[in-house]
Design an enzyme around this catalytic site. Sequence first.
Site, PDB file in Angstrom:
ATOM      1  N   GLY A  15     117.885  38.236  54.302  1.00 12.82           N
ATOM      2  CA  GLY A  15     117.889  38.346  52.842  1.00 12.82           C
ATOM      3  C   GLY A  15     119.161  37.716  52.312  1.00 12.82           C
ATOM      4  O   GLY A  15     120.232  38.295  52.395  1.00 12.82           O
ATOM      5  N   HIS A  16     119.049  36.486  51.831  1.00 13.01           N
ATOM      6  CA  HIS A  16     120.215  35.787  51.291  1.00 13.01           C
ATOM      7  C   HIS A  16     120.188  35.872  49.773  1.00 13.01           C
ATOM      8  O   HIS A  16     119.220  35.458  49.146  1.00 13.01           O
ATOM      9  CB  HIS A  16     120.209  34.318  51.717  1.00 13.01           C
ATOM     10  CG  HIS A  16     120.557  34.123  53.161  1.00 13.01           C
ATOM     11  ND1 HIS A  16     120.536  32.902  53.787  1.00 13.01           N
ATOM     12  CD2 HIS A  16     120.955  35.007  54.090  1.00 13.01           C
ATOM     13  CE1 HIS A  16     120.897  33.058  55.050  1.00 13.01           C
ATOM     14  NE2 HIS A  16     121.151  34.324  55.257  1.00 13.01           N
ATOM     15  N   ASP A  56     124.578  39.976  56.628  1.00 12.29           N
ATOM     16  CA  ASP A  56     124.922  40.312  55.244  1.00 12.29           C
ATOM     17  C   ASP A  56     126.372  39.987  54.909  1.00 12.29           C
ATOM     18  O   ASP A  56     126.990  40.641  54.068  1.00 12.29           O
ATOM     19  CB  ASP A  56     124.654  41.807  54.947  1.00 12.29           C
ATOM     20  CG  ASP A  56     123.257  42.206  55.352  1.00 12.29           C
ATOM     21  OD1 ASP A  56     122.336  41.444  55.057  1.00 12.29           O
ATOM     22  OD2 ASP A  56     123.102  43.278  55.974  1.00 12.29           O
ATOM     23  N   GLN A  60     121.181  36.743  59.872  1.00 12.69           N
ATOM     24  CA  GLN A  60     121.812  37.870  60.588  1.00 12.69           C
ATOM     25  C   GLN A  60     123.237  37.485  61.019  1.00 12.69           C
ATOM     26  O   GLN A  60     123.826  36.615  60.393  1.00 12.69           O
ATOM     27  CB  GLN A  60     120.950  38.313  61.792  1.00 12.69           C
ATOM     28  CG  GLN A  60     119.623  38.962  61.381  1.00 12.69           C
ATOM     29  CD  GLN A  60     118.497  37.996  61.178  1.00 12.69           C
ATOM     30  OE1 GLN A  60     118.293  37.113  61.977  1.00 12.69           O
ATOM     31  NE2 GLN A  60     117.727  38.176  60.111  1.00 12.69           N
TER      32      GLN A  60
END
Length: 416
Positions: free
Chosen positions: A39-40, A12, A217
Site C-alpha cells: 500500500g503506497h 511502510d 514491503q
Amino acid sequence: MKTILIGAQFGDEGKGKMADVLAKHNDVVARYQGGANAGHTVYRDGQQYIFHMIPSGILHPGKICVIGNGCVVDVEGLRSEMAGLEERGVSFGGRFYVSDRATLILPYHKSAEKYETRVGTTRRGIGPAYTSRRNRSALTLGDVNEFLRNYSEGYERYVIGMIESDLRLHGIEGEPPGILDSAACQVEGIGDFVADTQHLLHSLVSDGRSILLEGAQGTFLDIDHGTYPFVTSSGTTVGGAYSGTGLPPAIGDMIIGVAKAYITRVGNGHLPTEQKNSYGEAMRKGGNEFGSTTGRPRRCGWFDVPLARKASEINGFGSVALTKLDVLDALPEVPVCTSYEIDGRESDFPSTGRRFEMAHPVYTTLPGWQSETSGMKEWKDLPDNAKRYVEFLENMMGVRISYVSTGPGEDDIIFR
Ligand code: IMP
C-alpha cells in the site's frame, strides 16, 4: 542506469512518496515483487492516492510503468485500481505493462488464507500464490493469455491439469474448468497490457532510458533475510529487484534504502523497540500509522540501528532516505536502539528467529528538537538537534542519509 528503492525496515517506510519524488527523474518505474499486500500512499496536488499494485509513477504523464515477473497479480483488483485511476484522469495506453511471467492470484488463493492468524498476513492470497509458484502449479498471466489467443484442446488440458494440481496442493475443492473460465474472463480485460516485460525493460535500458525499481514491503519481511517466519513470501531485498524484473546488476546502479525516523511493523513477529505506551500512541497518531491495505494499526517503536545496519549490508545501500522526521518533532528526547542484548550479551542482529525474539534493545538517548520541521526543504533550516539526530543515525548505519522527508507532500523533502 537503474535506481532501486528498498524498504530498510518492515515496510511502510514511505517508499511511495520517495518513488513519486524519484519518478520525475526516471523514464520507467517497475515493481518487482509482492502483490496487492502493498500500500503506497502518495499526495499529489493536494489529493491522496493509494496504490496497491500499480507503480505510483503512473501519475507522471509519459512515464512507462511495469509490473515485473516477480509479482503476484490479482487481476480483478488490478482492474479496479486501474479503473479508479482512469476516473481521475490517468491514462494507461502504450505506457503500462504487466509481465506475462507474473503469477496469477486466483480466488482460491485468497480462500486458502481466510483464517490465517499465525503470521498476521494481509490475507490477499500472497503466500498461497507464491507457494503455488514454488510448487510449479501456478498459472501465469502468459499461460492464460496464451489459452485465450492460441486456443487448442491440448493446451486447455495442460492448463486444467495445472489448476487440478494446484487445488490439490492447497487442499481446496473446485471445478477447474470454471476456475479457468473466470480467470480467462479477467485476463481478457487486461490482455492488451500483458507483455514480455523482461525484454521490454532490457530494450529500454539499451536505449539509455533510466529505470526506477520500486520495492514493496521491507528488508525484514524478505522470505530469506527477514525475521522468518514472520515475513512475506517474496524477495523484498536487492536480489529480488533483479530476479523480479530479469534485469542484471550493472555498475552505477543506485540502491537507496528507505527508513522511517522511527520504526513500525504490522502483523505478528518481534519488534524490539516497540512502545506499547503513550510514545507509541503519539507516533501512531502523528504518523497516521494505519495500514493502507488493511487499515490495521501499525505497531510503533524507536529507530533500530542493528536492523538498519543489517539492511544496508544485505542490500548495499549507496544512500538512505529518512522519512517522517517531523513525527518526532514534539519529543523532549529521542531514544535510538544502538545494539541488542541477547542472553545477557551485547549482540548485533541475530540470524535465527528464536534469538531475534530474545533481543532486548540497548538505547542511546538523544535530545529532542521540540520545534516544527514539517514541510522543511533546506538542511540549514533544521533545528540543530534534528541535524544531530540524522547525523547520529547515518554514523551508526555507516551510510549517507541523502534525503530527509519532512511531510507527506511531494515537496516536503530535504535533498542533502
Ligand atoms: P503477506 O505479505 O500478506 O503474506 O503478509 C506477511 C507479513 O507481511 C504480515 O506480517 C504482513 O502484515 C506483512 N506485510 C505485507 N505487506 C506489507 C506492507 O506493504 N507493509 C507492511 N507490512 C506488510
